[in-house]
Motif scaffolding. Structure first.
Motif, PDB file in Angstrom:
ATOM      1  N   MET A 191       0.902  -1.324   0.252  1.00  0.00           N
ATOM      2  CA  MET A 191       0.000   0.018  -0.062  1.00  0.00           C
ATOM      3  C   MET A 191       0.935   1.026   0.009  1.00  0.00           C
ATOM      4  O   MET A 191       0.452   2.333  -0.568  1.00  0.00           O
TER       5      MET A 191
ATOM      6  N   ALA B 224       0.228   3.177  -3.589  1.00  0.00           N
ATOM      7  CA  ALA B 224      -0.748   4.460  -3.464  1.00  0.00           C
ATOM      8  C   ALA B 224      -0.173   5.672  -4.185  1.00  0.00           C
ATOM      9  O   ALA B 224      -1.088   6.153  -5.149  1.00  0.00           O
TER      10      ALA B 224
ATOM     11  N   ALA C 298      -4.016  -0.576  -3.241  1.00  0.00           N
ATOM     12  CA  ALA C 298      -3.890   0.765  -3.387  1.00  0.00           C
ATOM     13  C   ALA C 298      -4.225   1.422  -4.611  1.00  0.00           C
ATOM     14  O   ALA C 298      -4.806   2.535  -4.542  1.00  0.00           O
TER      15      ALA C 298
ATOM     16  N   TRP D   3      -8.124   2.018  -4.478  1.00  0.00           N
ATOM     17  CA  TRP D   3      -8.516   3.143  -3.739  1.00  0.00           C
ATOM     18  C   TRP D   3      -8.340   4.210  -4.343  1.00  0.00           C
ATOM     19  O   TRP D   3      -9.184   5.337  -4.268  1.00  0.00           O
ATOM     20  N   ALA D   4      -7.154   4.636  -4.885  1.00  0.00           N
ATOM     21  CA  ALA D   4      -6.919   5.991  -5.480  1.00  0.00           C
ATOM     22  C   ALA D   4      -8.018   6.248  -6.647  1.00  0.00           C
ATOM     23  O   ALA D   4      -8.557   7.177  -6.978  1.00  0.00           O
TER      24      ALA D   4
ATOM     25  N   ALA E  93      -2.683  10.491  -1.748  1.00  0.00           N
ATOM     26  CA  ALA E  93      -2.134   9.245  -1.948  1.00  0.00           C
ATOM     27  C   ALA E  93      -0.931   9.126  -0.731  1.00  0.00           C
ATOM     28  O   ALA E  93      -0.665   8.057  -0.110  1.00  0.00           O
TER      29      ALA E  93
ATOM     30  N   THR F  64      -2.518   7.912   2.331  1.00  0.00           N
ATOM     31  CA  THR F  64      -2.687   6.306   2.559  1.00  0.00           C
ATOM     32  C   THR F  64      -1.387   5.649   2.772  1.00  0.00           C
ATOM     33  O   THR F  64      -1.255   4.685   3.565  1.00  0.00           O
ATOM     34  N   SER F  65      -0.262   6.136   2.129  1.00  0.00           N
ATOM     35  CA  SER F  65       1.011   5.573   2.453  1.00  0.00           C
ATOM     36  C   SER F  65       1.453   5.748   3.800  1.00  0.00           C
ATOM     37  O   SER F  65       2.066   4.837   4.459  1.00  0.00           O
TER      38      SER F  65
END
Length: 392
Positions: free
Chosen positions: A51, A55, A106, A109-110, A325, A328-329
């Motif tokens: 992820m 991401a 990942a 999600w984006a 992003a 998320t990372s």
């Protein structure tokens, strides 16, 4: 609300269930694969690493690609990785499938987030994104405990097959209900990258990573901690995981209401409650007390999430894509480091309760980083201009 938004939420439910279900499957997986519980716990970190890497790379790489095709491709990769994982005969292959699954997750999600906001009017974007993120919350409440029950009665591999089946359903829904949309905005990669020159953004991302590591250093080993130290029966583990998810839902709702006006107060309060719960988990051997502490940890840990995101997006201003992003990372850096640190203390012979003390230290570091962030905020922000970010 378009049905496509709910389909994307269902997809996130499948992805989120996979991400977190390993927690309840650790003892069975470790025994079946012939590895230690700390080594099995690294499967959680493997997903988080994927992820972290996936991401930001896929957020940029998929900007100009057709969204529905991209969503379907990522779901296919995700589902196939779980099929391979379900039949994996050794730890190394299973580890690799977790990384591949995470990369697909990942990317999904984006693309799902950008697709969701394109499907609804501007005034309804918040509600639509709440449906999307709600899939992850429901995964913690229902998907993870269900995966644990399935794993206990039919073996951990059955949980992987179940996720693969959910992915097929999600893909069918995407194919049928998500319209053919493409990104019309030009890729402003240079503009997006410039915001990373701001040290306050890196500090905000650091707070995210530390707080997430604090939660997951303990959450990743809840099953053996509750069974071995607190005397909880194995059949009770899914119930406790469901309570953790219920606490997380309450925390997200409460944190969302407080974070806009009081982000720093929300973060300090969440950290205080979480650390208190962790100290309790580390010190008690009473199952009832431990279960209450888990509930509080779920609520406090997830109550911080809206405020963490608000801080990053406030600093980003008009360049949110890569910052989104990156958050998320950062969350997944915490998901990686936390289980690794917890597993290190277990492997060193300090016992399962030691993971809670690891979390306490990480919480103290998060408080320190947050205090520096607050100091810089007061020096550089004008409260009258940005009332929603006023510290209290």
């Amino acid at each position: 609300m378009p049905l496509a938004v709910f389909v994307l939420g269902l997809s996130i439910f499948a992805l989120g269930t996979s991400e977190f279900m390993i927690t309840g499957l650790l003892p069975g997986m470790a025994a079946d694969l012939g590895v230690s519980i700390p080594d099995a716990g690294l499967l959680i970190s493997a997903f988080a690493v994927g992820m972290v890497v996936g991401a930001p790379l896929l957020a940029v790489g998929t900007l100009r690609l057709p969204r529905r095709v991209t969503l379907l491709a990522l779901l296919v990769v995700f589902g196939l990785a779980h099929v391979v994982g379900a039949v994996a005969g050794n730890y190394g292959l299973l580890f690799a499938t977790r990384v591949v699954s995470a990369l697909a997750c990942a990317g999904f999600w984006a693309v799902a987030a950008s697709t969701t906001v394109s499907l609804v009017p501007t005034a309804r974007r918040g509600r639509a994104l709440a449906v999307l993120v709600g899939g992850l919350t429901v995964a913690n409440i229902a998907g993870v405990p269900a995966g644990t029950v399935l794993g206990q009665h039919a073996g951990w591999r059955s949980a992987f097959w179940a996720v693969a089946a959910l992915t097929v359903v999600a893909a069918a829904g995407v194919l049928a209900l998500v319209p053919r949309t493409t990104s019309t905005a030009p890729a402003r990669v240079r503009a997006e990258l410039r915001v990373f020159r701001n040290g306050r953004l890196w500090l905000a991302l650091g707070v995210i990573a530390l707080l997430q590591a604090m939660v997951f250093a303990t959450f990743s080993y809840l099953a053996p901690l509750l069974v071995s130290v607190d005397g909880l029966s194995e059949s009770g583990v899914p119930v406790v995981l469901a309570l953790f998810g219920g606490g997380a839902l309450v925390g997200i709702v409460a944190g969302g209401k407080l974070a806009d006006a009081h982000p720093f107060a929300t973060l300090y309060g969440s950290l205080a409650l979480a650390v208190a719960a962790l100290v309790t988990l580390a010190a008690t051997d009473n199952a009832v007390v431990a279960v209450i502490a888990v509930l509080v940890l779920g609520a406090a840990g997830f109550a911080a999430n809206p405020a963490l995101n608000i801080r990053a997006y406030t600093i980003a201003g008009g360049t949110p894509t890569l910052v989104g992003a990156s958050t998320t990372s950062a969350f997944n850096v915490g998901n990686t480091v936390g289980p690794w640190l917890g597993g290190t203390t277990i492997a060193a012979g300090l016992g399962f309760a030691s993971v809670a003390w690891v979390s306490v230290v990480l919480g103290a570091l998060a408080v320190a980083a947050l205090t520096v962030s607050l100091h810089l905020h007061r020096r550089t922000e004008v409260p009258a201009q940005v009332p929603e970010s006023q510290p209290v």
